[in-house]
Design a protein around this motif. Structure first.
Motif, PDB file in Angstrom:
ATOM      1  N   ALA A 103       0.857  -1.189   0.000  1.00 56.22           N
ATOM      2  CA  ALA A 103       0.000   0.000   0.000  1.00 56.22           C
ATOM      3  C   ALA A 103       0.887   1.231   0.000  1.00 56.22           C
ATOM      4  O   ALA A 103       1.932   1.262   0.663  1.00 56.22           O
ATOM      5  N   THR A 104       0.475   2.251  -0.751  1.00 54.41           N
ATOM      6  CA  THR A 104       1.232   3.494  -0.852  1.00 54.41           C
ATOM      7  C   THR A 104       0.315   4.672  -0.566  1.00 54.41           C
ATOM      8  O   THR A 104      -0.850   4.675  -0.958  1.00 54.41           O
ATOM      9  N   GLU A 105       0.864   5.662   0.125  1.00 52.27           N
ATOM     10  CA  GLU A 105       0.117   6.896   0.376  1.00 52.27           C
ATOM     11  C   GLU A 105       1.043   8.082   0.127  1.00 52.27           C
ATOM     12  O   GLU A 105       2.183   8.093   0.587  1.00 52.27           O
ATOM     13  N   GLN A 106       0.560   9.050  -0.616  1.00 48.80           N
ATOM     14  CA  GLN A 106       1.328  10.247  -0.913  1.00 48.80           C
ATOM     15  C   GLN A 106       0.492  11.474  -0.599  1.00 48.80           C
ATOM     16  O   GLN A 106      -0.727  11.472  -0.784  1.00 48.80           O
ATOM     17  N   SER A 122      -2.908  18.064  -1.949  1.00 46.99           N
ATOM     18  CA  SER A 122      -3.300  17.040  -2.910  1.00 46.99           C
ATOM     19  C   SER A 122      -2.640  15.739  -2.486  1.00 46.99           C
ATOM     20  O   SER A 122      -1.777  15.726  -1.608  1.00 46.99           O
ATOM     21  N   GLY A 123      -3.041  14.648  -3.109  1.00 44.46           N
ATOM     22  CA  GLY A 123      -2.439  13.372  -2.738  1.00 44.46           C
ATOM     23  C   GLY A 123      -3.084  12.204  -3.429  1.00 44.46           C
ATOM     24  O   GLY A 123      -3.981  12.361  -4.270  1.00 44.46           O
ATOM     25  N   ARG A 124      -2.608  11.026  -3.057  1.00 44.24           N
ATOM     26  CA  ARG A 124      -3.181   9.810  -3.620  1.00 44.24           C
ATOM     27  C   ARG A 124      -2.891   8.632  -2.707  1.00 44.24           C
ATOM     28  O   ARG A 124      -1.944   8.653  -1.922  1.00 44.24           O
ATOM     29  N   THR A 125      -3.726   7.608  -2.812  1.00 42.67           N
ATOM     30  CA  THR A 125      -3.498   6.338  -2.139  1.00 42.67           C
ATOM     31  C   THR A 125      -3.537   5.240  -3.201  1.00 42.67           C
ATOM     32  O   THR A 125      -4.179   5.394  -4.249  1.00 42.67           O
ATOM     33  N   TYR A 126      -2.853   4.141  -2.924  1.00 40.62           N
ATOM     34  CA  TYR A 126      -2.828   3.037  -3.882  1.00 40.62           C
ATOM     35  C   TYR A 126      -2.585   1.744  -3.108  1.00 40.62           C
ATOM     36  O   TYR A 126      -1.757   1.712  -2.192  1.00 40.62           O
ATOM     37  N   GLU A 127      -3.301   0.700  -3.471  1.00 39.58           N
ATOM     38  CA  GLU A 127      -3.090  -0.611  -2.850  1.00 39.58           C
ATOM     39  C   GLU A 127      -3.170  -1.700  -3.905  1.00 39.58           C
ATOM     40  O   GLU A 127      -4.067  -1.687  -4.756  1.00 39.58           O
ATOM     41  N   SER A 146      -6.416  -0.780  -6.361  1.00 35.44           N
ATOM     42  CA  SER A 146      -7.399   0.284  -6.150  1.00 35.44           C
ATOM     43  C   SER A 146      -6.682   1.486  -5.549  1.00 35.44           C
ATOM     44  O   SER A 146      -5.615   1.361  -4.941  1.00 35.44           O
ATOM     45  N   GLY A 147      -7.282   2.651  -5.738  1.00 30.67           N
ATOM     46  CA  GLY A 147      -6.671   3.848  -5.187  1.00 30.67           C
ATOM     47  C   GLY A 147      -7.553   5.060  -5.361  1.00 30.67           C
ATOM     48  O   GLY A 147      -8.614   4.999  -5.992  1.00 30.67           O
ATOM     49  N   THR A 148      -7.123   6.159  -4.765  1.00 33.29           N
ATOM     50  CA  THR A 148      -7.826   7.434  -4.892  1.00 33.29           C
ATOM     51  C   THR A 148      -6.824   8.530  -5.223  1.00 33.29           C
ATOM     52  O   THR A 148      -5.660   8.453  -4.835  1.00 33.29           O
TER      53      THR A 148
END
Length: 192
Positions: free
Chosen positions: A78-81, A91-96, A107-109
């Motif tokens: 999992a990654t979070e920025q 701003s940012g994003r998540t990814y798994e 999936s991510g946002t």
């Protein structure tokens, strides 16, 4: 004689001691226009990686921060920025990504500086001599912004056939590689 042996043994033990974990390193810079630095912390045993960047603009003292964390999970990562700009916008994003028996799901946002959000979903499915890769980006209302479907198959002669169908701006599907909606967050994959 025994003291000499003890000293030699202590020196050998110090040379073979394992490296400390987690390991942290910092790089700083100072130019006429800005100053700041980046700190990276990596713990291979725990499966974590983080990168923290802060930059101060000298003309007005405004600060920009950029943060990335990546964590190994039971079946993937999992990654979070997140990013705060010089103007205070965020701003940012998540990814798994999760491994499956036939490939993986993802999936991510993505959150833009104006507060709008996008959802990213995809998968890789491997079959007997075939592989299908899907990825789609939708807005908060569920409308598709960009999509990509790629199917590869191998026949009995070993020849590979690929069929790709895509809609929208393909760069938007890969925000970690510099794409994604403007202001979607810091660039870089953050791989360990």
């Amino acid at each position: 004689m025994s003291a000499t042996v003890l000293l030699l043994a202590s020196a050998a033990a110090a040379q073979t001691a394992p490296e400390p974990t987690p390991k942290t390193g910092t790089v700083t810079f100072d130019t006429p226009r800005a100053s700041g630095g980046t700190t990276i912390t990596r713990d291979r045993d725990a499966g974590t990686f983080s990168r923290e960047t802060e930059v101060t603009r000298k003309s007005d003292g405004a600060t920009m921060t950029n943060s990335l964390t990546r964590t190994r999970t039971e079946n993937g990562f999992a990654t979070e920025q997140s990013r705060t700009g010089f103007d205070g916008s965020t701003s940012g994003r998540t990814y798994e990504r999760t491994r499956t028996d036939t490939g993986f799901t993802e999936s991510g946002t993505i959150t833009r500086r104006d507060g709008s959000t996008y959802n990213l979903n995809g998968s890789l499915v491997r079959g007997d001599g075939s592989a299908t890769r899907d990825r789609v980006l939708t807005d908060s209302a569920g409308a598709t912004i960009a999509s990509r479907n790629a199917v590869a198959s191998r026949n009995a002669d070993g020849q590979v056939t690929r069929n790709v169908s895509a809609t929208g701006n393909q760069r938007l599907l890969y925000p970690g590689r510099g794409g994604g909606p403007r202001g979607a967050g810091p660039r870089g994959r953050g791989r360990r």
